[in-house]
Design a protein around this motif. Structure first.
Motif, PDB file in Angstrom:
ATOM      1  N   MET A  62      -2.075  23.732  21.336  1.00 15.94           N
ATOM      2  CA  MET A  62      -1.370  24.299  22.491  1.00 15.94           C
ATOM      3  C   MET A  62      -1.804  25.744  22.714  1.00 15.94           C
ATOM      4  O   MET A  62      -2.028  26.176  23.860  1.00 15.94           O
ATOM      5  N   GLU A  71       4.715  27.661  25.501  1.00 17.79           N
ATOM      6  CA  GLU A  71       5.583  26.526  25.194  1.00 17.79           C
ATOM      7  C   GLU A  71       5.479  25.481  26.299  1.00 17.79           C
ATOM      8  O   GLU A  71       5.174  25.804  27.460  1.00 17.79           O
ATOM      9  N   LEU A  72       5.742  24.245  25.959  1.00 18.71           N
ATOM     10  CA  LEU A  72       5.822  23.190  26.960  1.00 18.71           C
ATOM     11  C   LEU A  72       7.070  23.397  27.818  1.00 18.71           C
ATOM     12  O   LEU A  72       8.129  23.768  27.312  1.00 18.71           O
ATOM     13  N   THR A  73       6.940  23.162  29.096  1.00 21.43           N
ATOM     14  CA  THR A  73       8.073  23.287  30.011  1.00 21.43           C
ATOM     15  C   THR A  73       8.414  21.912  30.578  1.00 21.43           C
ATOM     16  O   THR A  73       7.539  21.080  30.819  1.00 21.43           O
ATOM     17  N   ALA A  86       6.144  16.957  30.321  1.00 22.06           N
ATOM     18  CA  ALA A  86       5.968  18.395  30.546  1.00 22.06           C
ATOM     19  C   ALA A  86       5.217  18.660  31.851  1.00 22.06           C
ATOM     20  O   ALA A  86       4.520  17.792  32.387  1.00 22.06           O
ATOM     21  N   GLU A  88       2.842  20.716  31.886  1.00 28.86           N
ATOM     22  CA  GLU A  88       1.480  21.026  31.460  1.00 28.86           C
ATOM     23  C   GLU A  88       0.593  19.781  31.434  1.00 28.86           C
ATOM     24  O   GLU A  88       1.017  18.719  30.972  1.00 28.86           O
ATOM     25  N   ARG A 104      -1.016  14.194  31.611  1.00 30.82           N
ATOM     26  CA  ARG A 104       0.232  14.897  31.335  1.00 30.82           C
ATOM     27  C   ARG A 104       0.524  14.931  29.836  1.00 30.82           C
ATOM     28  O   ARG A 104       0.256  13.976  29.108  1.00 30.82           O
ATOM     29  N   ILE A 105       1.105  16.040  29.388  1.00 30.13           N
ATOM     30  CA  ILE A 105       1.553  16.179  28.001  1.00 30.13           C
ATOM     31  C   ILE A 105       3.028  15.803  27.926  1.00 30.13           C
ATOM     32  O   ILE A 105       3.816  16.134  28.812  1.00 30.13           O
ATOM     33  N   GLY A 107       6.521  16.105  25.556  1.00 28.28           N
ATOM     34  CA  GLY A 107       7.111  16.933  24.519  1.00 28.28           C
ATOM     35  C   GLY A 107       8.197  16.199  23.772  1.00 28.28           C
ATOM     36  O   GLY A 107       8.636  15.121  24.186  1.00 28.28           O
ATOM     37  N   MET A 109       6.454  19.177  20.907  1.00 27.93           N
ATOM     38  CA  MET A 109       5.176  19.241  20.211  1.00 27.93           C
ATOM     39  C   MET A 109       5.208  18.410  18.938  1.00 27.93           C
ATOM     40  O   MET A 109       6.265  18.170  18.347  1.00 27.93           O
TER      41      MET A 109
END
Length: 233
Positions: A62, A71-73, A86, A88, A104-105, A107, A109
């Motif tokens: 990350m 940070e992931l949002t 997320a 991100e 797409r990620i 979350g 993490m």
């Protein structure tokens, strides 16, 4: 009279309905011991979802992909508590320089980064084969180049096809008579109906009853067109 046997000189006549009740109870007890569902209690609500291709990212990756300390949002909360899609996204570059952008990620993490693809995604990227694994089982899986807005990483391993699996809590597991790691079957009805034989059981106190399959599997059985779905031990 030997062998401990005895004879009733005047055996009482047993009512047929009593005999049938005893036989039914014995059958229920036997099936219960051998994994049939309990005969009492309401059936838990089953949700089956198609899981599109996505990435799980670790802290170290990350930092490279999006910048140190980022940070992931949250874009959208997912069905299982604490999990989210997320905002991100990244780009994955396959072994033949083919790519998928806007991956797409999800979350939160993880300890190790991984990417979950459907079979057609993998073929399009140029992978000849990627293993079907449960999430987190990454040893020996292929890797890829991952590009973020701030940097690029070489993922040495972590590209998998996610094995179809069912999340459930201990009470739901007790209802179905299954334990962690068992395999179940998912029957999907409809015009393109199919039965999936190797549905991996994953039990956690915070889970809600939920089957995850990839988009290829969902499209093949017409998941979005039917409500005729059954989870079977």
């Amino acid at each position: 009279m030997g062998c401990g046997s005895s004879v009733l000189s005047n055996p009482a006549k047993i009512d047929r309905s009593v005999v049938e009740q005893i036989v039914r109870q014995v059958a229920v007890d036997y099936l219960g011991r051998n994994g049939a569902r309990p005969s009492n209690g309401p059936a838990p609500t089953l949700t089956v979802m198609a899981s599109a291709r996505h990435m799980h990212v670790c802290r170290e990756d990350m930092d490279v992909l999006f910048g140190p300390g980022t940070e992931l949002t949250v874009y959208k909360d997912l069905y299982q508590a604490g999990n989210f899609a997320a905002n991100e996204k990244v780009t994955i570059i396959g072994p033949r320089s083919r790519l998928i952008s806007n991956l797409r990620i999800l979350g939160p993490m993880r300890k190790q980064s991984q990417i979950e693809l459907a079979f057609t995604d993998a073929i399009m990227l140029g992978f000849d084969d990627i293993p079907v694994r449960l999430s987190g089982n990454l040893a020996g899986s292929p890797g890829a180049i991952i590009m973020g807005p701030k940097g690029t990483i070489q993922l040495k391993e972590g590209i998998i096809r996610a094995a179809i699996h069912v999340h459930m809590n201990p009470a739901e597991a007790a209802y179905f008579g299954v334990k962690q790691g068992d395999l179940m079957k998912l029957r999907v009805g409809g015009a393109a109906g199919a039965t999936f034989n190797n549905v991996h059981v994953r039990i956690d106190p915070t889970s809600r009853l939920n089957v995850h399959m990839d988009t290829d599997e969902a499209n093949a059985c017409g998941l979005h067109l039917t409500k005729d779905i059954e989870l079977i031990k």
